[in-house]
Design an enzyme around this catalytic site. Structure first.
Site, PDB file in Angstrom:
ATOM      1  N   GLY A  12      19.554 -31.397 -53.667  1.00 38.04           N
ATOM      2  CA  GLY A  12      19.391 -32.495 -52.713  1.00 38.04           C
ATOM      3  C   GLY A  12      18.561 -32.078 -51.517  1.00 38.04           C
ATOM      4  N   ASP A  13      18.212 -33.071 -50.683  1.00 44.17           N
ATOM      5  CA  ASP A  13      17.465 -32.837 -49.439  1.00 44.17           C
ATOM      6  C   ASP A  13      16.112 -32.179 -49.671  1.00 44.17           C
ATOM      7  OD1 ASP A  13      19.661 -33.886 -48.103  1.00 44.17           O
ATOM      8  OD2 ASP A  13      20.589 -31.920 -47.880  1.00 44.17           O
ATOM      9  N   GLU A  14      15.493 -32.486 -50.785  1.00 40.30           N
ATOM     10  CA  GLU A  14      14.203 -31.868 -51.109  1.00 40.30           C
ATOM     11  C   GLU A  14      13.059 -32.534 -50.350  1.00 40.30           C
ATOM     12  OE1 GLU A  14      16.296 -33.186 -53.332  1.00 40.30           O
ATOM     13  OE2 GLU A  14      16.841 -31.689 -54.837  1.00 40.30           O
ATOM     14  N   LYS A  16      12.892 -36.105 -50.667  1.00 43.86           N
ATOM     15  CA  LYS A  16      12.640 -37.239 -51.570  1.00 43.86           C
ATOM     16  C   LYS A  16      12.161 -38.470 -50.803  1.00 43.86           C
ATOM     17  CE  LYS A  16      16.933 -36.950 -53.043  1.00 43.86           C
ATOM     18  NZ  LYS A  16      17.334 -35.685 -52.405  1.00 43.86           N
ATOM     19  N   GLY A  40      21.271 -38.810 -47.469  1.00 42.82           N
ATOM     20  CA  GLY A  40      20.651 -38.966 -46.146  1.00 42.82           C
ATOM     21  C   GLY A  40      19.165 -38.826 -46.376  1.00 42.82           C
ATOM     22  N   HIS A  41      18.447 -39.933 -46.347  1.00 41.44           N
ATOM     23  CA  HIS A  41      17.034 -39.943 -46.722  1.00 41.44           C
ATOM     24  C   HIS A  41      16.166 -40.219 -45.495  1.00 41.44           C
ATOM     25  CE1 HIS A  41      17.963 -40.786 -51.248  1.00 41.44           C
ATOM     26  NE2 HIS A  41      18.404 -39.624 -50.817  1.00 41.44           N
ATOM     27  N   GLN A 223      20.530 -37.254 -54.109  1.00 39.61           N
ATOM     28  CA  GLN A 223      21.000 -35.893 -54.466  1.00 39.61           C
ATOM     29  C   GLN A 223      19.934 -35.167 -55.298  1.00 39.61           C
ATOM     30  OE1 GLN A 223      23.648 -38.638 -55.026  1.00 39.61           O
ATOM     31  NE2 GLN A 223      23.726 -38.311 -52.855  1.00 39.61           N
ATOM     32  N   THR A 238      28.072 -33.651 -57.227  1.00 39.55           N
ATOM     33  CA  THR A 238      28.481 -34.990 -56.807  1.00 39.55           C
ATOM     34  C   THR A 238      29.021 -35.729 -58.027  1.00 39.55           C
ATOM     35  OG1 THR A 238      27.836 -36.900 -55.470  1.00 39.55           O
ATOM     36  CG2 THR A 238      26.197 -36.098 -57.074  1.00 39.55           C
ATOM     37  N   GLY A 301      25.352 -33.527 -40.686  1.00 36.29           N
ATOM     38  CA  GLY A 301      24.941 -32.616 -39.622  1.00 36.29           C
ATOM     39  C   GLY A 301      25.275 -31.157 -39.906  1.00 36.29           C
ATOM     40  N   PRO A 303      25.066 -27.342 -41.160  1.00 37.55           N
ATOM     41  CA  PRO A 303      23.908 -26.473 -41.434  1.00 37.55           C
ATOM     42  C   PRO A 303      23.733 -26.322 -42.938  1.00 37.55           C
ATOM     43  CG  PRO A 303      25.679 -25.241 -40.346  1.00 37.55           C
ATOM     44  CD  PRO A 303      26.135 -26.662 -40.439  1.00 37.55           C
ATOM     45  N   LYS A 330       7.602 -29.268 -47.809  1.00 38.72           N
ATOM     46  CA  LYS A 330       7.960 -28.304 -46.767  1.00 38.72           C
ATOM     47  C   LYS A 330       7.257 -26.953 -46.914  1.00 38.72           C
ATOM     48  CE  LYS A 330      11.877 -29.281 -44.557  1.00 38.72           C
ATOM     49  NZ  LYS A 330      13.250 -29.659 -44.150  1.00 38.72           N
ATOM     50  N   ASP A 332       4.852 -26.021 -45.241  1.00 38.52           N
ATOM     51  CA  ASP A 332       4.565 -25.580 -43.865  1.00 38.52           C
ATOM     52  C   ASP A 332       5.668 -24.686 -43.300  1.00 38.52           C
ATOM     53  OD1 ASP A 332       5.897 -28.215 -44.141  1.00 38.52           O
ATOM     54  OD2 ASP A 332       6.190 -28.019 -41.973  1.00 38.52           O
TER      55      ASP A 332
HETATM   56  P1  GDP Z   1      16.004 -36.173 -48.959  1.00 38.63           P
HETATM   57  O1  GDP Z   1      17.472 -36.332 -48.928  1.00 38.63           O
HETATM   58  O2  GDP Z   1      15.526 -35.479 -50.191  1.00 38.63           O
HETATM   59  O3  GDP Z   1      15.264 -37.465 -48.737  1.00 38.63           O
HETATM   60  O4  GDP Z   1      15.638 -35.198 -47.760  1.00 38.63           O
HETATM   61  P2  GDP Z   1      16.243 -35.236 -46.255  1.00 38.63           P
HETATM   62  O5  GDP Z   1      15.662 -36.394 -45.553  1.00 38.63           O
HETATM   63  O6  GDP Z   1      17.722 -35.104 -46.278  1.00 38.63           O
HETATM   64  O7  GDP Z   1      15.721 -33.853 -45.702  1.00 38.63           O
HETATM   65  C1  GDP Z   1      14.379 -33.518 -45.672  1.00 38.63           C
HETATM   66  C2  GDP Z   1      14.002 -33.173 -44.237  1.00 38.63           C
HETATM   67  O8  GDP Z   1      12.743 -32.536 -44.227  1.00 38.63           O
HETATM   68  C3  GDP Z   1      13.831 -34.413 -43.364  1.00 38.63           C
HETATM   69  O9  GDP Z   1      14.170 -34.069 -42.051  1.00 38.63           O
HETATM   70  C4  GDP Z   1      12.341 -34.711 -43.463  1.00 38.63           C
HETATM   71  O10 GDP Z   1      11.833 -35.409 -42.336  1.00 38.63           O
HETATM   72  C5  GDP Z   1      11.779 -33.313 -43.532  1.00 38.63           C
HETATM   73  N1  GDP Z   1      10.549 -33.172 -44.318  1.00 38.63           N
HETATM   74  C6  GDP Z   1      10.157 -33.802 -45.444  1.00 38.63           C
HETATM   75  N2  GDP Z   1       9.003 -33.283 -45.910  1.00 38.63           N
HETATM   76  C7  GDP Z   1       8.646 -32.312 -45.042  1.00 38.63           C
HETATM   77  C8  GDP Z   1       7.567 -31.365 -45.004  1.00 38.63           C
HETATM   78  O11 GDP Z   1       6.690 -31.332 -45.857  1.00 38.63           O
HETATM   79  N3  GDP Z   1       7.563 -30.481 -43.963  1.00 38.63           N
HETATM   80  C9  GDP Z   1       8.525 -30.465 -43.004  1.00 38.63           C
HETATM   81  N4  GDP Z   1       8.443 -29.551 -42.038  1.00 38.63           N
HETATM   82  N5  GDP Z   1       9.555 -31.326 -43.011  1.00 38.63           N
HETATM   83  C10 GDP Z   1       9.619 -32.212 -44.029  1.00 38.63           C
HETATM   84  P1  IMO Z   2      20.415 -36.518 -50.617  1.00 37.60           P
HETATM   85  O1  IMO Z   2      20.198 -37.782 -51.395  1.00 37.60           O
HETATM   86  C1  IMO Z   2      22.522 -32.710 -50.284  1.00 37.60           C
HETATM   87  C2  IMO Z   2      26.654 -32.622 -51.747  1.00 37.60           C
HETATM   88  C3  IMO Z   2      27.771 -32.445 -50.748  1.00 37.60           C
HETATM   89  C4  IMO Z   2      28.765 -31.689 -51.602  1.00 37.60           C
HETATM   90  C5  IMO Z   2      28.609 -32.327 -52.961  1.00 37.60           C
HETATM   91  C6  IMO Z   2      29.632 -33.414 -53.283  1.00 37.60           C
HETATM   92  O2  IMO Z   2      20.240 -36.671 -49.158  1.00 37.60           O
HETATM   93  O3  IMO Z   2      19.641 -35.398 -51.202  1.00 37.60           O
HETATM   94  P2  IMO Z   2      29.914 -35.911 -52.390  1.00 37.60           P
HETATM   95  O4  IMO Z   2      30.121 -36.451 -51.015  1.00 37.60           O
HETATM   96  O5  IMO Z   2      28.697 -36.422 -53.073  1.00 37.60           O
HETATM   97  O6  IMO Z   2      31.123 -36.049 -53.268  1.00 37.60           O
HETATM   98  O7  IMO Z   2      29.710 -34.324 -52.189  1.00 37.60           O
HETATM   99  O8  IMO Z   2      27.310 -32.893 -52.979  1.00 37.60           O
HETATM  100  N1  IMO Z   2      25.746 -33.763 -51.472  1.00 37.60           N
HETATM  101  C7  IMO Z   2      24.485 -33.615 -51.037  1.00 37.60           C
HETATM  102  N2  IMO Z   2      23.797 -32.513 -50.669  1.00 37.60           N
HETATM  103  N3  IMO Z   2      21.919 -33.918 -50.280  1.00 37.60           N
HETATM  104  C8  IMO Z   2      22.583 -35.022 -50.665  1.00 37.60           C
HETATM  105  O9  IMO Z   2      21.981 -36.231 -50.804  1.00 37.60           O
HETATM  106  C9  IMO Z   2      23.938 -34.906 -51.030  1.00 37.60           C
HETATM  107  N4  IMO Z   2      24.884 -35.788 -51.426  1.00 37.60           N
HETATM  108  C10 IMO Z   2      25.964 -35.065 -51.708  1.00 37.60           C
HETATM  109  O10 IMO Z   2      27.352 -31.702 -49.633  1.00 37.60           O
HETATM  110  O11 IMO Z   2      28.371 -30.343 -51.714  1.00 37.60           O
HETATM  111 MG    MG Z   3      19.107 -35.788 -47.700  1.00 37.16          MG
END
Ligand code: GDP
Ligand code: IMO
Ligand code: MG
Length: 421
Positions: A12-14, A16, A40-41, A223, A238, A301, A303, A330, A332
């Protein structure tokens, strides 16, 4: 033209949402297919940041229709809060949002049970406590409440009464927590109905109709592959399928509708919550990545744990999802790291393996190679050609080892910081 699917290839958090927003400029429809407010997108447009938990990340393109598919679990109060927030900035949401009548609702007791289970356990998953697991469990147990149920008051009451009996028993007797009262939940859902009634449709039928008209459809995963309940690091996952199977199940589209599957892949790896993470760096560089990448959960929030790129994990995501290419995000953040480690393989008990194990990933020992880093900031690079030589080499190294082309390289959070190859 078929549909594009964007899927996270790690935990997750790539990044997307940044890419979904980027691709949305050419899309008629963006549909979320699974997960719920655990997601959290983050989308950044001209320096302004939006974090979507339930609204599809195409919402900031005024001509794009956004769909919450049947595979999503939807928290009514969260959705209304998000709609209100985006509308404040002048976006028309109500005429562009379509909500599946068969998406399941997260009822307050789901959040309470999620929290109580986490608090009581000495082997925590580290969930987001948003009620995801309990809601999907009820779907499977066939005691869930679906969006369509709220349209008929009598039917809703009967369903709620049946569900609430078991939930209250569980909360009171097992977790020693307060019970929920039917009236309060009914009131909340009656208010929700007023707000969304006009947006509720059979999205499966709608998506097929639009597909047949030749509309461009993007499917938004939440995710990532390693959090998939079947293909991830169980039990630290998840409760849904972020992988390609989930995209079909969570929209009702079929395999013949899909023509491109893009794996969203961070140039290093992060994970939030508990569970195995073979390439985690608990030292100086993990800390540096967290700082430079601002790696703190967009939903809770917390880490994020940080570590090095994992080739075996991406190869797993390629196999499970049938990836056409990747979008590498990311890049950079790696600027300034003198030697960048990449795990090119795994060992278990000293023996090399060439797959991502389906259990006990905690036993995996990564085999690392080191690549030369670069020192130049790259957020302003708008073509592959302009990247520092060593950054290009890093990208090409990942491509060679996985057989996947990085068709997009993201070098900053803003829409504009995107290199197309
Ligand atoms: P998602 O859940 O896959 O949509 O990703 P998140 O939004 O949770 O986390 C990605 C974080 O990296 C966010 O704060 C974005 O604004 C930031 N982000 C996305 N692409 C880049 C990038 O290429 N470089 C940097 N420095 N930040 C990025
Ligand atoms: P996005 O879409 C990163 C993780 C939680 C926990 C596990 C199970 O922003 O990439 P849950 O509440 O789903 O039952 O928790 O999955 N998790 C994520 N980690 N990005 C997410 O979504 C996540 N959604 C759930 O931290 O380890
Ligand atoms: Mg996210």
């Amino acid at each position: 033209m078929g549909c594009k699917v964007l899927i996270g290839t790690q935990w997750g958090d790539e990044g997307k949402a940044k890419l979904i927003d980027f691709y949305s400029q050419d899309m008629d429809i963006v549909a979320r297919y699974q997960g719920g407010p655990n997601a959290g997108h983050t989308v950044v447009v001209n320096g302004k940041k939006y974090i979507f938990h339930l609204l599809p990340s195409g919402m900031l393109h005024k001509d794009t229709i956004c769909v919450i598919g049947n595979g999503v679990v939807l928290d009514p109060e969260q959705l209304i809060a998000e709609i209100t927030e985006v509308e404040k900035d002048g976006y028309d949401v109500r005429n562009r949002l379509k909500i599946s009548d068969s998406a399941h609702l997260i009822i307050p007791y789901h959040r309470a049970i999620d929290g109580a289970m986490e608090d009581a356990s000495d082997k925590k998953i580290g969930t987001t406590k948003k009620g995801i697991g309990p809601c999907y469990s009820d779907k499977c147990l066939r005691v869930g409440i679906r969006v369509g149920d709220i349209l008929d008051e009598n039917y809703l009451e009967a369903r709620l009464k049946e569900a609430l009996f078991g939930k209250n028993l569980q909360l009171k007797k097992i977790f020693l927590r307060p019970e929920f009262d039917l009236h309060g939940i009914k009131e909340m859902l009656a208010e929700f109905k007023k707000q969304i009634e006009g947006m509720v449709i059979n999205t499966q039928y709608y998506l097929h109709q639009e597909f047949d008209k030749g509309k461009m459809i993007l499917l938004e995963g939440a995710q990532g592959t390693a959090l998939d309940i079947d293909h991830g690091t169980y039990p630290f996952v998840t409760s849904s399928n972020p992988t390609i199977g989930g995209a079909l199940m969570g929209t009702g589209l079929n395999a013949f509708c899909i023509d491109e599957i893009i794996g969203i892949t961070k140039a290093y790896v992060t994970r939030v919550g508990e569970g195995p993470f073979p390439t985690e760096d608990k030292g100086e560089y993990g800390e540096l990545l967290r700082k430079r990448g601002v790696e703190f959960g967009s939903t809770t929030g917390r880490p994020r744990r940080c570590g090095w790129f994992d080739i075996e994990l991406l190869k797993h995501a390629k196999r499970i999802n049938g990836l056409s290419s990747i979008a590498l995000t990311k890049l950079d953040v790696l600027t300034g790291i003198p030697k960048i480690k990449v795990a090119t393989g795994y060992k278990i008990n000293g023996k090399k393996i060439d797959y991502f194990p389906s259990s006990r990933i905690d036993l995996v020992e990564p085999i690392y190679e080191e690549l030369e880093g670069w020192t130049e900031e790259i957020a302003d690079c708008n073509s592959f050609k302009k990247l520092p030589k060593k950054a290009k080499k890093y990208v090409e190294f990942l491509e060679e080892h996985t057989g996947l082309k990085a068709s997009i390289i993201s070098v900053g959070p803003d829409r504009g910081c995107t290199i197309v190859r």
